[in-house]
Motif scaffolding. Structure first.
Motif, PDB file in Angstrom:
ATOM      1  N   ILE A   1      45.590  -0.150  20.084  1.00 37.46           N
ATOM      2  CA  ILE A   1      44.606  -0.559  21.098  1.00 37.46           C
ATOM      3  C   ILE A   1      45.298  -1.305  22.231  1.00 37.46           C
ATOM      4  O   ILE A   1      45.022  -1.061  23.414  1.00 37.46           O
ATOM      5  N   ILE A   2      46.225  -2.188  21.904  1.00 41.37           N
ATOM      6  CA  ILE A   2      46.950  -2.938  22.940  1.00 41.37           C
ATOM      7  C   ILE A   2      47.770  -1.996  23.813  1.00 41.37           C
ATOM      8  O   ILE A   2      47.781  -2.114  25.044  1.00 41.37           O
ATOM      9  N   VAL A   3      48.447  -1.042  23.211  1.00 42.67           N
ATOM     10  CA  VAL A   3      49.247  -0.081  23.975  1.00 42.67           C
ATOM     11  C   VAL A   3      48.345   0.777  24.863  1.00 42.67           C
ATOM     12  O   VAL A   3      48.677   1.064  26.016  1.00 42.67           O
ATOM     13  N   ALA A   4      47.179   1.163  24.362  1.00 42.34           N
ATOM     14  CA  ALA A   4      46.248   1.961  25.159  1.00 42.34           C
ATOM     15  C   ALA A   4      45.741   1.165  26.357  1.00 42.34           C
ATOM     16  O   ALA A   4      45.664   1.692  27.477  1.00 42.34           O
ATOM     17  N   ILE A   5      45.416  -0.096  26.153  1.00 41.24           N
ATOM     18  CA  ILE A   5      44.962  -0.942  27.263  1.00 41.24           C
ATOM     19  C   ILE A   5      46.076  -1.104  28.289  1.00 41.24           C
ATOM     20  O   ILE A   5      45.846  -1.012  29.498  1.00 41.24           O
ATOM     21  N   TRP A   6      47.298  -1.334  27.807  1.00 48.34           N
ATOM     22  CA  TRP A   6      48.431  -1.478  28.715  1.00 48.34           C
ATOM     23  C   TRP A   6      48.633  -0.199  29.538  1.00 48.34           C
ATOM     24  O   TRP A   6      48.893  -0.259  30.729  1.00 48.34           O
ATOM     25  N   GLY A   7      48.494   0.964  28.907  1.00 51.24           N
ATOM     26  CA  GLY A   7      48.639   2.239  29.610  1.00 51.24           C
ATOM     27  C   GLY A   7      47.577   2.420  30.682  1.00 51.24           C
ATOM     28  O   GLY A   7      47.865   2.890  31.784  1.00 51.24           O
ATOM     29  N   VAL A   8      46.348   2.046  30.383  1.00 52.99           N
ATOM     30  CA  VAL A   8      45.269   2.165  31.367  1.00 52.99           C
ATOM     31  C   VAL A   8      45.540   1.249  32.559  1.00 52.99           C
ATOM     32  O   VAL A   8      45.369   1.640  33.712  1.00 52.99           O
ATOM     33  N   VAL A   9      45.995   0.034  32.295  1.00 55.68           N
ATOM     34  CA  VAL A   9      46.301  -0.912  33.376  1.00 55.68           C
ATOM     35  C   VAL A   9      47.443  -0.383  34.236  1.00 55.68           C
ATOM     36  O   VAL A   9      47.388  -0.435  35.473  1.00 55.68           O
ATOM     37  N   GLN A  10      48.473   0.150  33.610  1.00 53.95           N
ATOM     38  CA  GLN A  10      49.598   0.692  34.369  1.00 53.95           C
ATOM     39  C   GLN A  10      49.177   1.886  35.223  1.00 53.95           C
ATOM     40  O   GLN A  10      49.617   2.031  36.362  1.00 53.95           O
ATOM     41  N   ALA A  11      48.323   2.748  34.691  1.00 55.20           N
ATOM     42  CA  ALA A  11      47.837   3.891  35.452  1.00 55.20           C
ATOM     43  C   ALA A  11      47.012   3.431  36.651  1.00 55.20           C
ATOM     44  O   ALA A  11      47.133   3.981  37.757  1.00 55.20           O
ATOM     45  N   TYR A  12      46.191   2.410  36.457  1.00 57.01           N
ATOM     46  CA  TYR A  12      45.392   1.877  37.561  1.00 57.01           C
ATOM     47  C   TYR A  12      46.288   1.281  38.635  1.00 57.01           C
ATOM     48  O   TYR A  12      46.076   1.508  39.828  1.00 57.01           O
ATOM     49  N   ARG A  13      47.311   0.530  38.218  1.00 59.08           N
ATOM     50  CA  ARG A  13      48.233  -0.070  39.191  1.00 59.08           C
ATOM     51  C   ARG A  13      48.977   1.004  39.975  1.00 59.08           C
ATOM     52  O   ARG A  13      49.148   0.891  41.183  1.00 59.08           O
ATOM     53  N   ALA A  14      49.407   2.050  39.299  1.00 64.82           N
ATOM     54  CA  ALA A  14      50.125   3.128  39.978  1.00 64.82           C
ATOM     55  C   ALA A  14      49.224   3.847  40.966  1.00 64.82           C
ATOM     56  O   ALA A  14      49.630   4.162  42.087  1.00 64.82           O
ATOM     57  N   ARG A  15      48.005   4.101  40.575  1.00 66.20           N
ATOM     58  CA  ARG A  15      47.059   4.792  41.453  1.00 66.20           C
ATOM     59  C   ARG A  15      46.698   3.927  42.650  1.00 66.20           C
ATOM     60  O   ARG A  15      46.467   4.425  43.749  1.00 66.20           O
ATOM     61  N   SER A  16      46.663   2.617  42.465  1.00 67.87           N
ATOM     62  CA  SER A  16      46.308   1.695  43.537  1.00 67.87           C
ATOM     63  C   SER A  16      47.476   1.384  44.456  1.00 67.87           C
ATOM     64  O   SER A  16      47.299   0.748  45.487  1.00 67.87           O
ATOM     65  N   GLY A  17      48.681   1.779  44.081  1.00 66.01           N
ATOM     66  CA  GLY A  17      49.851   1.533  44.919  1.00 66.01           C
ATOM     67  C   GLY A  17      50.445   0.158  44.730  1.00 66.01           C
ATOM     68  O   GLY A  17      51.081  -0.376  45.627  1.00 66.01           O
ATOM     69  N   ILE A  18      50.254  -0.435  43.571  1.00 68.46           N
ATOM     70  CA  ILE A  18      50.811  -1.750  43.296  1.00 68.46           C
ATOM     71  C   ILE A  18      52.173  -1.562  42.628  1.00 68.46           C
ATOM     72  O   ILE A  18      52.299  -0.865  41.634  1.00 68.46           O
ATOM     73  N   VAL A  19      53.193  -2.191  43.204  1.00 64.98           N
ATOM     74  CA  VAL A  19      54.546  -2.075  42.662  1.00 64.98           C
ATOM     75  C   VAL A  19      55.055  -3.463  42.291  1.00 64.98           C
ATOM     76  O   VAL A  19      54.616  -4.469  42.828  1.00 64.98           O
ATOM     77  N   SER A  20      56.017  -3.503  41.369  1.00 61.59           N
ATOM     78  CA  SER A  20      56.630  -4.761  40.946  1.00 61.59           C
ATOM     79  C   SER A  20      58.128  -4.694  41.214  1.00 61.59           C
ATOM     80  O   SER A  20      58.753  -3.640  41.046  1.00 61.59           O
ATOM     81  N   ASP A  21      58.698  -5.816  41.630  1.00 60.47           N
ATOM     82  CA  ASP A  21      60.141  -5.853  41.817  1.00 60.47           C
ATOM     83  C   ASP A  21      60.813  -6.324  40.532  1.00 60.47           C
ATOM     84  O   ASP A  21      60.162  -6.467  39.488  1.00 60.47           O
ATOM     85  N   LYS A  22      62.119  -6.562  40.576  1.00 63.40           N
ATOM     86  CA  LYS A  22      62.872  -6.936  39.377  1.00 63.40           C
ATOM     87  C   LYS A  22      62.384  -8.245  38.767  1.00 63.40           C
ATOM     88  O   LYS A  22      62.466  -8.446  37.567  1.00 63.40           O
TER      89      LYS A  22
END
Length: 82
Positions: free
Chosen positions: A9-30
């Motif tokens: 469940i935690i991995v699934a939630i993390w995947g959904v959040v990452q997909a949303y961030r990618a679709r929204s154009g949010i990037v992270s630096d080092k």
């Protein structure tokens, strides 16, 4: 609930959040700082691509004007096909 179910469940939630961030154009630096990619410059990028294509055409004409133009033009076409 078993620990394996909780991990799934935690991995699934993390995947959904990452997909949303990618679709929204949010990037992270080092360092983990998040920022949004700039939007709304599609027209400018399209214009720049057209300008660069025109420049390439001019450079091809310059490169082929001095030597046997047909031979160089065919080499350029062969490189494009690769």
């Amino acid at each position: 609930m078993s620990w394996a179910t909780a991990v799934v469940i935690i991995v699934a939630i993390w995947g959904v959040v990452q997909a949303y961030r990618a679709r929204s154009g949010i990037v992270s630096d080092k360092e983990g700082n998040q920022s949004a990619l700039p939007r709304g410059n599609e027209e400018e990028l399209g214009r720049e691509v057209l300008e660069l294509r025109e420049r390439i055409k001019v450079l091809e004409r310059i490169a082929t004007s001095d030597r046997e133009s047909k031979q160089i033009a065919s080499e350029i076409e062969n490189l494009r096909d690769k």
